[in-house]
Design a protein around this motif. Structure first.
Motif, PDB file in Angstrom:
ATOM      1  N   SER A  80      -8.916  15.679  11.842  1.00  0.00           N
ATOM      2  CA  SER A  80      -9.247  15.162  10.642  1.00  0.00           C
ATOM      3  C   SER A  80     -10.330  16.306   9.797  1.00  0.00           C
ATOM      4  CB  SER A  80     -10.077  14.094  10.568  1.00  0.00           C
ATOM      5  OG  SER A  80      -9.367  12.994  11.263  1.00  0.00           O
ATOM      6  N   SER A 134     -17.817  10.800   3.966  1.00  0.00           N
ATOM      7  CA  SER A 134     -17.526   9.790   5.016  1.00  0.00           C
ATOM      8  C   SER A 134     -15.954   9.804   4.888  1.00  0.00           C
ATOM      9  CB  SER A 134     -17.881   8.577   4.340  1.00  0.00           C
ATOM     10  OG  SER A 134     -19.183   8.540   4.452  1.00  0.00           O
ATOM     11  N   SER A 168     -12.175   7.667   6.851  1.00  0.00           N
ATOM     12  CA  SER A 168     -12.024   6.344   7.724  1.00  0.00           C
ATOM     13  C   SER A 168     -10.767   6.878   8.544  1.00  0.00           C
ATOM     14  CB  SER A 168     -11.289   5.474   6.696  1.00  0.00           C
ATOM     15  OG  SER A 168     -10.825   4.261   7.385  1.00  0.00           O
ATOM     16  N   GLN A 173      -8.212   5.463  11.520  1.00  0.00           N
ATOM     17  CA  GLN A 173      -7.558   4.478  12.312  1.00  0.00           C
ATOM     18  C   GLN A 173      -6.578   4.978  13.624  1.00  0.00           C
ATOM     19  OE1 GLN A 173      -5.347   2.179   9.803  1.00  0.00           O
ATOM     20  NE2 GLN A 173      -7.012   1.362   8.572  1.00  0.00           N
ATOM     21  N   LYS A 210     -17.526   1.432  14.214  1.00  0.00           N
ATOM     22  CA  LYS A 210     -16.246   0.607  13.908  1.00  0.00           C
ATOM     23  C   LYS A 210     -16.485  -0.371  12.930  1.00  0.00           C
ATOM     24  CE  LYS A 210     -15.252  -2.954  16.702  1.00  0.00           C
ATOM     25  NZ  LYS A 210     -14.888  -3.812  17.849  1.00  0.00           N
ATOM     26  N   GLU A 211     -15.475  -0.398  12.146  1.00  0.00           N
ATOM     27  CA  GLU A 211     -15.457  -1.429  11.007  1.00  0.00           C
ATOM     28  C   GLU A 211     -14.923  -2.766  11.589  1.00  0.00           C
ATOM     29  OE1 GLU A 211     -16.403  -1.149   7.912  1.00  0.00           O
ATOM     30  OE2 GLU A 211     -17.137   1.175   8.079  1.00  0.00           O
ATOM     31  N   ASP A 234     -12.248  -4.294  10.166  1.00  0.00           N
ATOM     32  CA  ASP A 234     -10.610  -4.247   9.972  1.00  0.00           C
ATOM     33  C   ASP A 234     -10.000  -3.600  11.204  1.00  0.00           C
ATOM     34  OD1 ASP A 234     -11.363  -1.696   9.390  1.00  0.00           O
ATOM     35  OD2 ASP A 234     -10.270  -1.811   7.476  1.00  0.00           O
ATOM     36  N   SER A 268     -10.559  -0.311  11.939  1.00  0.00           N
ATOM     37  CA  SER A 268     -10.798   1.232  11.683  1.00  0.00           C
ATOM     38  C   SER A 268     -12.329   1.790  11.957  1.00  0.00           C
ATOM     39  CB  SER A 268     -10.370   1.660  10.153  1.00  0.00           C
ATOM     40  OG  SER A 268     -11.405   0.941   9.379  1.00  0.00           O
ATOM     41  N   PHE A 269     -12.275   3.169  11.964  1.00  0.00           N
ATOM     42  CA  PHE A 269     -13.805   3.823  12.223  1.00  0.00           C
ATOM     43  C   PHE A 269     -14.019   4.309  10.996  1.00  0.00           C
ATOM     44  CE2 PHE A 269     -11.875   3.324  16.451  1.00  0.00           C
ATOM     45  CZ  PHE A 269     -12.682   3.084  17.261  1.00  0.00           C
ATOM     46  N   LYS A 270     -15.349   4.014  10.666  1.00  0.00           N
ATOM     47  CA  LYS A 270     -16.003   4.969   9.447  1.00  0.00           C
ATOM     48  C   LYS A 270     -16.702   5.916  10.203  1.00  0.00           C
ATOM     49  CE  LYS A 270     -20.065   3.877   7.275  1.00  0.00           C
ATOM     50  NZ  LYS A 270     -20.934   2.986   6.560  1.00  0.00           N
TER      51      LYS A 270
END
Length: 138
Positions: A29, A43, A45, A47, A125-126, A128, A130-132
């Motif tokens: 990423s 920031s 996101s 997944q 961890k969010e 939903d 996913s990861f922030k």
């Protein structure tokens, strides 16, 4: 009573397992980002089902962590205790934040930190799934 070294080593190896996979996923990423964007941090996101499954086992359910910070604070709704527990090995760090309020309410949060090649990464961890991920230059 001292902690069993085998138990401690198992916890550290779980952290390393998660860290190696996370580093690989984050590297992909970050390689697509403009280096100027990392000056003040960025920031993202992320997944990833594989990371999500490992997060549960290696970060949240990892029972061995050392106490790194404890503070008792007075707040408008009463006193509360804040404690931070930490596991670290090389560039990988897992942190657990625990707040106990005077009402008996307990809040627990987790974070994973990675420092590599002048870049600092913080991952949470969010709800939903996913990861922030916050990435910046050191």
């Amino acid at each position: 009573m001292p902690i069993d070294e085998a138990y401690k080593n198992l916890a550290i190896s779980k952290l390393e397992e998660f860290g190696e996979l996370a580093q690989q996923k984050i590297k992909n990423s970050v390689s697509e980002l403009d280096p100027e964007d990392l000056e003040f941090g960025l920031s993202l996101s992320l997944q990833d089902q594989e990371l999500f499954k490992l997060w549960q086992d290696c970060i949240e359910n990892n029972n061995y962590m050392e106490v790194s910070f404890v503070e008792v604070m007075e707040h408008h709704d009463g006193a509360y205790l804040k404690a931070t527990f930490k596991n670290s090995k090389g560039p990988y760090t897992a942190e657990r934040y625990v707040s106990v309020r005077s009402s008996g309410r307990v809040e627990i949060a987790h974070a994973f930190l990675l420092e590599t090649k002048g870049i600092v990464v913080r991952m949470e961890k969010e709800p939903d799934g996913s990861f922030k991920v916050f990435v910046r230059y050191k």
